[in-house]
Design an enzyme around this catalytic site. Structure first.
Site, PDB file in Angstrom:
ATOM      1  CG  PHE A 135      -2.020   1.189   1.513  1.00  9.91           C
ATOM      2  CD1 PHE A 135      -3.169   0.826   0.734  1.00  9.91           C
ATOM      3  CD2 PHE A 135      -1.651   2.119   2.252  1.00  9.91           C
ATOM      4  CE1 PHE A 135      -4.185   1.716   0.930  1.00  9.91           C
ATOM      5  CE2 PHE A 135      -2.751   3.154   2.242  1.00  9.91           C
ATOM      6  CZ  PHE A 135      -3.848   2.925   1.491  1.00  9.91           C
ATOM      7  CG  LEU A 245      -4.035   4.787   6.262  1.00  4.90           C
ATOM      8  CD1 LEU A 245      -3.381   6.290   6.396  1.00  4.90           C
ATOM      9  CD2 LEU A 245      -2.918   3.799   6.437  1.00  4.90           C
ATOM     10  CB  ALA A 248      -4.143  -0.698   8.685  1.00  2.00           C
ATOM     11  N   GLY A 345      16.292  -7.718  33.946  1.00  2.00           N
ATOM     12  CA  GLY A 345      17.669  -7.250  34.282  1.00  2.00           C
ATOM     13  C   GLY A 345      18.622  -7.432  32.915  1.00  2.00           C
ATOM     14  N   GLY A 346      19.625  -7.821  33.159  1.00  2.00           N
ATOM     15  CA  GLY A 346      20.792  -7.906  32.119  1.00  2.00           C
ATOM     16  C   GLY A 346      20.189  -8.834  31.080  1.00  2.00           C
ATOM     17  CD  GLU A 369      -1.096   1.760   9.272  1.00  5.07           C
ATOM     18  OE1 GLU A 369      -1.707   2.485   8.749  1.00  5.07           O
ATOM     19  OE2 GLU A 369      -0.405   0.801   8.750  1.00  5.07           O
TER      20      GLU A 369
END
Length: 390
Positions: A135, A245, A248, A345-346, A369
């Site tokens: 689109f 739109l 969507a 965390g990490g 959008e």
């Protein structure tokens, strides 16, 4: 010991508001994704690859244009389509983006605005996943203001000559047909441009930090000659693409809930397994506050999505209500994904866990959008009667 709910993320028992058919569709999509997609999505995201081999499987499952009637489409209700989007984005926004663009932009533009010949030629193939659509509305210099587009189509006898470019087009590099919007002497009109048409080229956008398991492209049109039959006869003015739109955006406001839910599930599982100071971190007050706040936000977003879905099925959904859903649910989903990363965390920066991948993807979803700013002004206009776009 306090009892734990059967589904702790469905805090308000929203599933009880769904019909058996809706629940069956949701379960079917979830089972397919758990089997075929979830084990591989981290690798696809890291490699920057969209799994094109899934497209025909999505078609066989009935997910492409599933809320449209006829022409090989499943013809489900809007809520079922929304729940499918929720499950798709719960795995990755790129997958939901593909389905949204295929069904709610490419197919809907043909279904709503096309001739019977155009519908017969394209919709059954697109519904089956035998063809891919895109689109073309956004341009390099015109995103939130599509009325300023520079792409232009001029008449040459019975034909049209198309020149211009489009940017940030999902599925662009894959598409067998592009719905392209252009300025004409009669205002903005839509055209179907098949791949292989002389002068029509695409180039994929690389080095993305978001939506990596999705194809995003630029479309270029250099004196592209199109027959009169390429024009979408029923679309006149900007209302044509804007109606697409809105379709969507409806999928997005459900999809964002899926990304948030998956993030929260990952954080909850991790918090139960991660031991610090001799007990799981889910037993600490600060962690429980984070989880509780996110669960409230998630369930509120789901109730909003379901309410808007029921309005859509009742043909009462207004554009500003879609803006409320898109603005709120994407914004809340990003906040949830980021907060979930802190619980991890990490470990949260690893593709082994989904929250930071969802957060990165949702940055794109938040922008396309309609940005937060644009949807805020849509709501503002609905409240005040004053347009503040300029």
């Amino acid at each position: 010991m306090a009892s734990v709910m059967k589904d702790p993320l469905d805090l308000l028992d929203v599933s009880s508001l769904l019909s058996e058919e809706e629940l069956d569709i949701q379960r079917t999509v979830r089972d397919f994704l758990d089997d075929r997609v979830r084990p591989h999505i981290g690798e696809w995201f890291e490699d920057g690859r969209f799994p094109r081999e899934l497209v025909t499987e999505l078609g066989k499952l009935g997910l492409l244009g599933m809320h449209l009637e006829g022409y090989g489409c499943a013809g489900t209700n809007a809520v079922s389509y929304g729940l499918a989007c929720l499950e798709l984005e719960g795995v990755d926004s790129g997958l939901r983006s593909f389905v949204s663009v295929q069904g709610s932009l490419s197919m809907y533009s043909i279904w709503r605005w096309g001739s019977e010949e155009q519908k017969q030629e394209w919709l059954p193939r697109l519904a089956a996943g035998e063809a891919i659509g895109c689109f073309g509305l956004t341009e390099p210099d015109f995103g939130s203001n599509p009325s300023g587009m520079r792409t232009r189509a001029v008449r040459d006898g019975e034909d049209w000559i198309l020149n211009g470019s489009k940017m940030w087009i999902t599925n662009g590099g894959l598409a067998d047909v592009a719905t392209v919007w252009a300025q004409t002497e009669d205002g903005i009109r839509g055209f179907l441009v098949p791949r292989g048409t002389p002068g029509f080229t695409t180039s994929d956008i690389k080095h993305k930090l978001s939506l990596r398991a999705s194809v995003t492209s630029e479309l270029a049109f250099d004196n592209v000659r199109l027959p009169a039959s390429a024009q979408l006869p029923e679309a006149r003015g900007l209302g044509g693409p804007l109606a697409c739109l809105n379709e969507a955006r409806f999928g997005i406001l459900f999809g964002a809930v899926g990304a948030a839910r998956d993030s929260l599930q990952a954080a909850l599982d991790y918090a139960d397994a991660r031991i610090q100071f001799d007990k799981p971190i889910s037993a600490f007050q600060l962690t429980q506050k984070k989880l509780a706040d996110m669960a409230v936000s998630l369930n509120s977003s789901m109730l909003l999505a379901l309410h808007l879905g029921r309005l859509k099925d009742d043909h009462r959904l207004r554009p500003e209500q879609v803006s409320v859903g898109k603005l709120n649910n994407v914004r809340e989903a990003i906040a949830i994904a980021r907060e979930c990363r802190t619980i991890l965390g990490g470990s949260g920066i690893s593709l082994e866990y989904s929250p930071l991948r969802h957060a990165n993807n949702l940055e794109s979803v938040r922008t396309y959008e309609g940005t937060d700013e644009v949807h805020t002004l849509v709501i503002g206009q609905a409240l005040t009667g004053q347009a503040a776009y300029r």
